[in-house]
Write an enzyme that holds these catalytic residues in place. Structure first.
Site, PDB file in Angstrom:
ATOM      1  N   SER A 298     -10.597  -0.033   3.497  1.00  0.00           N
ATOM      2  CA  SER A 298      -9.830  -0.234   4.734  1.00  0.00           C
ATOM      3  C   SER A 298      -9.260   1.107   5.191  1.00  0.00           C
ATOM      4  O   SER A 298      -8.520   1.739   4.436  1.00  0.00           O
ATOM      5  CB  SER A 298      -8.675  -1.198   4.498  1.00  0.00           C
ATOM      6  OG  SER A 298      -9.158  -2.400   3.989  1.00  0.00           O
TER       7      SER A 298
ATOM      8  N   ARG B  19       0.836  -1.219   0.000  1.00  0.00           N
ATOM      9  CA  ARG B  19       0.000   0.000   0.000  1.00  0.00           C
ATOM     10  C   ARG B  19       0.866   1.265   0.000  1.00  0.00           C
ATOM     11  O   ARG B  19       0.510   2.274   0.610  1.00  0.00           O
ATOM     12  CB  ARG B  19      -0.941   0.037   1.212  1.00  0.00           C
ATOM     13  CG  ARG B  19      -1.825  -1.178   1.377  1.00  0.00           C
ATOM     14  CD  ARG B  19      -2.949  -1.256   0.345  1.00  0.00           C
ATOM     15  NE  ARG B  19      -3.874  -2.317   0.689  1.00  0.00           N
ATOM     16  CZ  ARG B  19      -3.780  -3.572   0.244  1.00  0.00           C
ATOM     17  NH1 ARG B  19      -2.815  -3.909  -0.613  1.00  0.00           N
ATOM     18  NH2 ARG B  19      -4.680  -4.471   0.592  1.00  0.00           N
TER      19      ARG B  19
ATOM     20  N   GLU C 251      -4.423   4.123   6.270  1.00  0.00           N
ATOM     21  CA  GLU C 251      -4.166   3.928   4.832  1.00  0.00           C
ATOM     22  C   GLU C 251      -4.781   5.071   4.018  1.00  0.00           C
ATOM     23  O   GLU C 251      -4.246   5.485   2.997  1.00  0.00           O
ATOM     24  CB  GLU C 251      -4.778   2.584   4.407  1.00  0.00           C
ATOM     25  CG  GLU C 251      -4.653   2.291   2.936  1.00  0.00           C
ATOM     26  CD  GLU C 251      -5.283   0.955   2.540  1.00  0.00           C
ATOM     27  OE1 GLU C 251      -4.947  -0.076   3.149  1.00  0.00           O
ATOM     28  OE2 GLU C 251      -6.121   0.967   1.619  1.00  0.00           O
TER      29      GLU C 251
HETATM   30  P1  FAD Z   1      -8.687   9.057  -4.853  1.00  0.00           P
HETATM   31  O1  FAD Z   1      -9.291   8.598  -3.566  1.00  0.00           O
HETATM   32  O2  FAD Z   1      -9.386  10.113  -5.612  1.00  0.00           O
HETATM   33  O3  FAD Z   1      -7.187   9.529  -4.563  1.00  0.00           O
HETATM   34  C1  FAD Z   1      -6.353   8.757  -3.721  1.00  0.00           C
HETATM   35  C2  FAD Z   1      -4.976   9.452  -3.637  1.00  0.00           C
HETATM   36  O4  FAD Z   1      -4.345   9.412  -4.913  1.00  0.00           O
HETATM   37  C3  FAD Z   1      -5.098  10.932  -3.284  1.00  0.00           C
HETATM   38  O5  FAD Z   1      -3.987  11.286  -2.475  1.00  0.00           O
HETATM   39  C4  FAD Z   1      -5.024  11.630  -4.633  1.00  0.00           C
HETATM   40  O6  FAD Z   1      -4.496  12.935  -4.508  1.00  0.00           O
HETATM   41  C5  FAD Z   1      -4.094  10.726  -5.403  1.00  0.00           C
HETATM   42  N1  FAD Z   1      -4.371  10.682  -6.841  1.00  0.00           N
HETATM   43  C6  FAD Z   1      -5.505  10.256  -7.442  1.00  0.00           C
HETATM   44  N2  FAD Z   1      -5.387  10.308  -8.771  1.00  0.00           N
HETATM   45  C7  FAD Z   1      -4.147  10.792  -9.027  1.00  0.00           C
HETATM   46  C8  FAD Z   1      -3.424  11.104 -10.226  1.00  0.00           C
HETATM   47  N3  FAD Z   1      -3.949  10.924 -11.443  1.00  0.00           N
HETATM   48  N4  FAD Z   1      -2.170  11.612 -10.101  1.00  0.00           N
HETATM   49  C9  FAD Z   1      -1.612  11.825  -8.883  1.00  0.00           C
HETATM   50  N5  FAD Z   1      -2.257  11.557  -7.726  1.00  0.00           N
HETATM   51  C10 FAD Z   1      -3.503  11.043  -7.796  1.00  0.00           C
HETATM   52  N6  FAD Z   1      -7.704  -0.302  -2.158  1.00  0.00           N
HETATM   53  C11 FAD Z   1      -6.922  -1.387  -2.333  1.00  0.00           C
HETATM   54  O7  FAD Z   1      -5.691  -1.270  -2.466  1.00  0.00           O
HETATM   55  N7  FAD Z   1      -7.454  -2.647  -2.380  1.00  0.00           N
HETATM   56  C12 FAD Z   1      -8.779  -2.879  -2.253  1.00  0.00           C
HETATM   57  O8  FAD Z   1      -9.213  -4.015  -2.320  1.00  0.00           O
HETATM   58  C13 FAD Z   1      -9.630  -1.756  -2.026  1.00  0.00           C
HETATM   59  N8  FAD Z   1     -10.954  -1.916  -1.843  1.00  0.00           N
HETATM   60  C14 FAD Z   1     -11.748  -0.846  -1.587  1.00  0.00           C
HETATM   61  C15 FAD Z   1     -13.114  -1.059  -1.353  1.00  0.00           C
HETATM   62  C16 FAD Z   1     -13.960   0.014  -1.107  1.00  0.00           C
HETATM   63  C17 FAD Z   1     -15.420  -0.239  -0.840  1.00  0.00           C
HETATM   64  C18 FAD Z   1     -13.435   1.335  -1.107  1.00  0.00           C
HETATM   65  C19 FAD Z   1     -14.343   2.507  -0.892  1.00  0.00           C
HETATM   66  C20 FAD Z   1     -12.081   1.559  -1.324  1.00  0.00           C
HETATM   67  C21 FAD Z   1     -11.230   0.456  -1.557  1.00  0.00           C
HETATM   68  N9  FAD Z   1      -9.841   0.634  -1.773  1.00  0.00           N
HETATM   69  C22 FAD Z   1      -9.039  -0.457  -1.997  1.00  0.00           C
HETATM   70  C23 FAD Z   1      -9.246   1.979  -1.750  1.00  0.00           C
HETATM   71  C24 FAD Z   1      -9.372   2.728  -3.119  1.00  0.00           C
HETATM   72  O9  FAD Z   1     -10.387   2.184  -3.903  1.00  0.00           O
HETATM   73  C25 FAD Z   1      -8.054   2.705  -3.910  1.00  0.00           C
HETATM   74  O10 FAD Z   1      -7.022   3.284  -3.169  1.00  0.00           O
HETATM   75  C26 FAD Z   1      -8.182   3.457  -5.258  1.00  0.00           C
HETATM   76  O11 FAD Z   1      -7.021   3.268  -6.028  1.00  0.00           O
HETATM   77  C27 FAD Z   1      -8.445   4.954  -5.093  1.00  0.00           C
HETATM   78  O12 FAD Z   1      -8.774   5.472  -6.374  1.00  0.00           O
HETATM   79  P2  FAD Z   1      -9.462   6.884  -6.539  1.00  0.00           P
HETATM   80  O13 FAD Z   1      -9.493   7.210  -7.978  1.00  0.00           O
HETATM   81  O14 FAD Z   1     -10.762   6.902  -5.837  1.00  0.00           O
HETATM   82  O15 FAD Z   1      -8.400   7.797  -5.784  1.00  0.00           O
HETATM   83  P1  NAP Z   2      -9.999 -11.009   4.024  1.00  0.00           P
HETATM   84  O1  NAP Z   2      -9.782 -11.751   2.745  1.00  0.00           O
HETATM   85  O2  NAP Z   2     -10.971 -11.539   5.008  1.00  0.00           O
HETATM   86  O3  NAP Z   2      -8.594 -10.794   4.733  1.00  0.00           O
HETATM   87  C1  NAP Z   2      -8.502 -10.035   5.936  1.00  0.00           C
HETATM   88  C2  NAP Z   2      -7.101  -9.529   6.054  1.00  0.00           C
HETATM   89  O4  NAP Z   2      -6.233 -10.619   6.178  1.00  0.00           O
HETATM   90  C3  NAP Z   2      -6.715  -8.731   4.841  1.00  0.00           C
HETATM   91  O5  NAP Z   2      -6.368  -7.452   5.276  1.00  0.00           O
HETATM   92  C4  NAP Z   2      -5.570  -9.504   4.228  1.00  0.00           C
HETATM   93  O6  NAP Z   2      -4.394  -8.737   4.045  1.00  0.00           O
HETATM   94  C5  NAP Z   2      -5.208 -10.559   5.215  1.00  0.00           C
HETATM   95  N1  NAP Z   2      -5.089 -11.876   4.543  1.00  0.00           N
HETATM   96  C6  NAP Z   2      -6.073 -12.764   4.332  1.00  0.00           C
HETATM   97  N2  NAP Z   2      -5.574 -13.879   3.756  1.00  0.00           N
HETATM   98  C7  NAP Z   2      -4.266 -13.673   3.587  1.00  0.00           C
HETATM   99  C8  NAP Z   2      -3.212 -14.464   3.045  1.00  0.00           C
HETATM  100  N3  NAP Z   2      -3.417 -15.683   2.573  1.00  0.00           N
HETATM  101  N4  NAP Z   2      -1.986 -13.944   2.995  1.00  0.00           N
HETATM  102  C9  NAP Z   2      -1.756 -12.725   3.466  1.00  0.00           C
HETATM  103  N5  NAP Z   2      -2.712 -11.926   4.007  1.00  0.00           N
HETATM  104  C10 NAP Z   2      -3.952 -12.404   4.075  1.00  0.00           C
HETATM  105  O7  NAP Z   2     -10.342  -9.471   3.774  1.00  0.00           O
HETATM  106  P2  NAP Z   2     -11.454  -8.738   2.935  1.00  0.00           P
HETATM  107  O8  NAP Z   2     -11.884  -7.570   3.691  1.00  0.00           O
HETATM  108  O9  NAP Z   2     -12.494  -9.671   2.396  1.00  0.00           O
HETATM  109  O10 NAP Z   2     -10.583  -8.221   1.707  1.00  0.00           O
HETATM  110  C11 NAP Z   2     -10.170  -9.075   0.689  1.00  0.00           C
HETATM  111  C12 NAP Z   2      -9.016  -8.459  -0.060  1.00  0.00           C
HETATM  112  O11 NAP Z   2      -9.391  -7.171  -0.564  1.00  0.00           O
HETATM  113  C13 NAP Z   2      -7.812  -8.238   0.839  1.00  0.00           C
HETATM  114  O12 NAP Z   2      -6.651  -8.467   0.093  1.00  0.00           O
HETATM  115  C14 NAP Z   2      -7.903  -6.783   1.211  1.00  0.00           C
HETATM  116  O13 NAP Z   2      -6.641  -6.170   1.418  1.00  0.00           O
HETATM  117  C15 NAP Z   2      -8.562  -6.168  -0.024  1.00  0.00           C
HETATM  118  N6  NAP Z   2      -9.347  -4.999   0.374  1.00  0.00           N
HETATM  119  C16 NAP Z   2      -8.671  -3.830   0.537  1.00  0.00           C
HETATM  120  C17 NAP Z   2      -9.344  -2.682   0.892  1.00  0.00           C
HETATM  121  C18 NAP Z   2      -8.628  -1.363   0.996  1.00  0.00           C
HETATM  122  O14 NAP Z   2      -9.274  -0.344   1.078  1.00  0.00           O
HETATM  123  N7  NAP Z   2      -7.329  -1.366   0.986  1.00  0.00           N
HETATM  124  C19 NAP Z   2     -10.724  -2.729   1.101  1.00  0.00           C
HETATM  125  C20 NAP Z   2     -11.365  -3.942   0.962  1.00  0.00           C
HETATM  126  C21 NAP Z   2     -10.661  -5.079   0.592  1.00  0.00           C
HETATM  127  P3  NAP Z   2      -4.119  -7.800   2.773  1.00  0.00           P
HETATM  128  O15 NAP Z   2      -4.954  -6.606   3.008  1.00  0.00           O
HETATM  129  O16 NAP Z   2      -2.664  -7.498   2.907  1.00  0.00           O
HETATM  130  O17 NAP Z   2      -4.468  -8.526   1.535  1.00  0.00           O
END
Ligand code: FAD
Ligand code: NAP
Length: 338
Positions: A238, A164, A334
């Site tokens: 998250s 991340r 995050e």
């Molecule tokens: P924004 O929220 O608009 O911006 C995020 C950051 O990036 C800000 O600091 C912004 O200034 C910067 N930014 C955006 N676009 C640019 C650009 N073109 N150039 C320079 N800077 C920029 N994240 C995960 O990693 N894994 C997941 O599984 C995941 N699941 C999610 C589930 C839900 C329900 C939600 C709401 C979020 C989730 N996220 C997850 C977080 C999010 O979706 C990601 O971080 C996504 O990449 C953000 O995209 P955005 O366009 O909305 O960025």
């Molecule tokens: P999940 O699969 O129930 O897992 C819960 C947590 O445990 C996650 O944070 C994940 O870490 C970790 N995990 C589970 N299995 C793992 C493995 N085999 N090895 C290493 N780490 C493991 O969680 P969930 O909420 O349903 O999400 C599923 C996936 O989507 C996860 O990868 C999660 O990160 C991603 N997600 C991210 C966001 C976001 O905003 N960043 C939001 C929703 C979902 P990791 O997060 O490192 O994968």
């Protein structure tokens, strides 16, 4: 080119908290972006670039210019018998881009289906899910240097991707506007299904030799069943990262809390599930009037409607403090706070 004043940001980010930007504009091309940046109205203003606002929390009104990136287009850069390289405009919707790859049989990003946001934000925090990170397919990105106006290409190594994390959240923070990103996809994909419940879901659906389309469908189904839809309940996914601690710290914790959930990390370190710490500290499902912690996923803070950014921030601070007092582990946010 139109620069709006006092734009309500509620519909420009998924937490949906009430806040406002002094100036606001959209751009659909590099020329449009450059025209905005040299306009006298925005000179000396601080600038924030937004995608879909799915990873931000506004705790104050934004005293500057918010730009939203609408640069579209998917271009085939190179094709061989075994792979393709695609370049997507930073304003493309991430999930639509992944679906485009899957529908063409090009594998690599299918585990990242249904992540909200735009392509341009994906490298920012090196989005990841189900054991795959965008860095695994990333080739390079093109960005505008805000101070010099020059175009710069960043390779995978130069982006310094981590868990991340990237250069753009550290030394490169607020310095670049990402315009386009290239990904390498394979024509003979090997699916990655050993993470979480993906393989269980495939088995219970009767799928024994899954392809990338099956994996994408299962990921979409699991995500829809577990995660709150930001269109219905404000959230930014998250809120916290999973802490990565030394083995020494981990073994001490494990002796006190044998049920602690953890996963292997880089050599000498262990990743602890932040969701477990928050749940065990008693916060899962916590609700204070119109905001709280999601009842199914303790990592997700939610705005049930009408909460302020400060409410969410204060809740996150209470959680950080409480988890530290109970486990001695410092949670890191995050979500990007403005
Ligand atoms: P924004 O929220 O608009 O911006 C995020 C950051 O990036 C800000 O600091 C912004 O200034 C910067 N930014 C955006 N676009 C640019 C650009 N073109 N150039 C320079 N800077 C920029 N994240 C995960 O990693 N894994 C997941 O599984 C995941 N699941 C999610 C589930 C839900 C329900 C939600 C709401 C979020 C989730 N996220 C997850 C977080 C999010 O979706 C990601 O971080 C996504 O990449 C953000 O995209 P955005 O366009 O909305 O960025
Ligand atoms: P999940 O699969 O129930 O897992 C819960 C947590 O445990 C996650 O944070 C994940 O870490 C970790 N995990 C589970 N299995 C793992 C493995 N085999 N090895 C290493 N780490 C493991 O969680 P969930 O909420 O349903 O999400 C599923 C996936 O989507 C996860 O990868 C999660 O990160 C991603 N997600 C991210 C966001 C976001 O905003 N960043 C939001 C929703 C979902 P990791 O997060 O490192 O994968």
């Amino acid at each position: 080119m139109q620069i709006q004043q006092q734009e309500n940001l509620a519909s420009h980010h998924t937490f949906g908290v009430a806040c406002c930007a002094k100036l606001f504009a959209r751009f659909q091309s590099l020329d449009e972006l450059r025209a905005i940046l040299v306009s006298p109205a925005v000179e000396k203003e601080k600038i924030l670039i937004l995608g879909e606002g799915s990873n931000v929390l506004f705790i104050n009104d934004f005293d500057g210019l918010i730009l939203t990136n609408e640069i579209k287009g998917i271009r085939l850069v190179n094709e061989t018998d075994s792979e393709v390289i695609l370049e997507a405009g930073a304003g493309e919707n991430w999930h639509e881009f992944v679906s485009y790859c899957v529908s063409n049989g090009w594998g690599g990003l299918e585990n990242l289906s249904l992540i909200p946001g735009k392509v341009g934000a994906a490298p920012m925090q090196n989005i990841g899910a189900y054991g795959v990170e965008q860095k695994d397919c990333f080739v390079q990105l093109t960005a505008l240097d805000k101070s010099s106006g020059e175009i710069k290409i960043f390779s995978n190594t130069e982006c310094q991707f981590g868990y991340r994390e990237s250069f753009f959240k550290q030394d490169g923070k607020h310095k670049f506007i990402i315009l386009a990103v290239q990904y390498r996809l394979t024509k003979s994909p090997k699916v990655s299904i050993d993470y979480g419940v993906i393989s269980q879901e495939l088995i219970s659906s009767g799928i024994t030799s899954p392809g990338i389309k099956d994996v994408a469908e299962v990921v979409i189904r699991i995500r829809k069943s577990k995660l709150p839809d930001p269109k219905l309940v404000g959230n930014a996914g998250s809120f916290f990262k999973n802490p990565i601690v030394t083995e020494k710290v981990f073994f001490e914790l494990k002796s006190r809390f044998p049920a602690i959930v953890s996963f292997p990390s880089k050599a000498g370190f262990v990743k602890i599930a932040a969701g477990w710490l928050i749940e065990k500290a008693g916060w899962k499902g916590y609700r204070n009037k119109n905001y709280g912690v999601h009842p199914l996923q303790a990592l997700v803070l939610v705005n049930y409607g009408g909460a302020s950014g400060k409410d969410i921030w204060e809740l996150s601070s209470e959680i950080v403090k409480d988890v530290f007092q109970k486990f001695g582990v410092e949670l890191e946010r995050e979500v990007n706070i403005y």
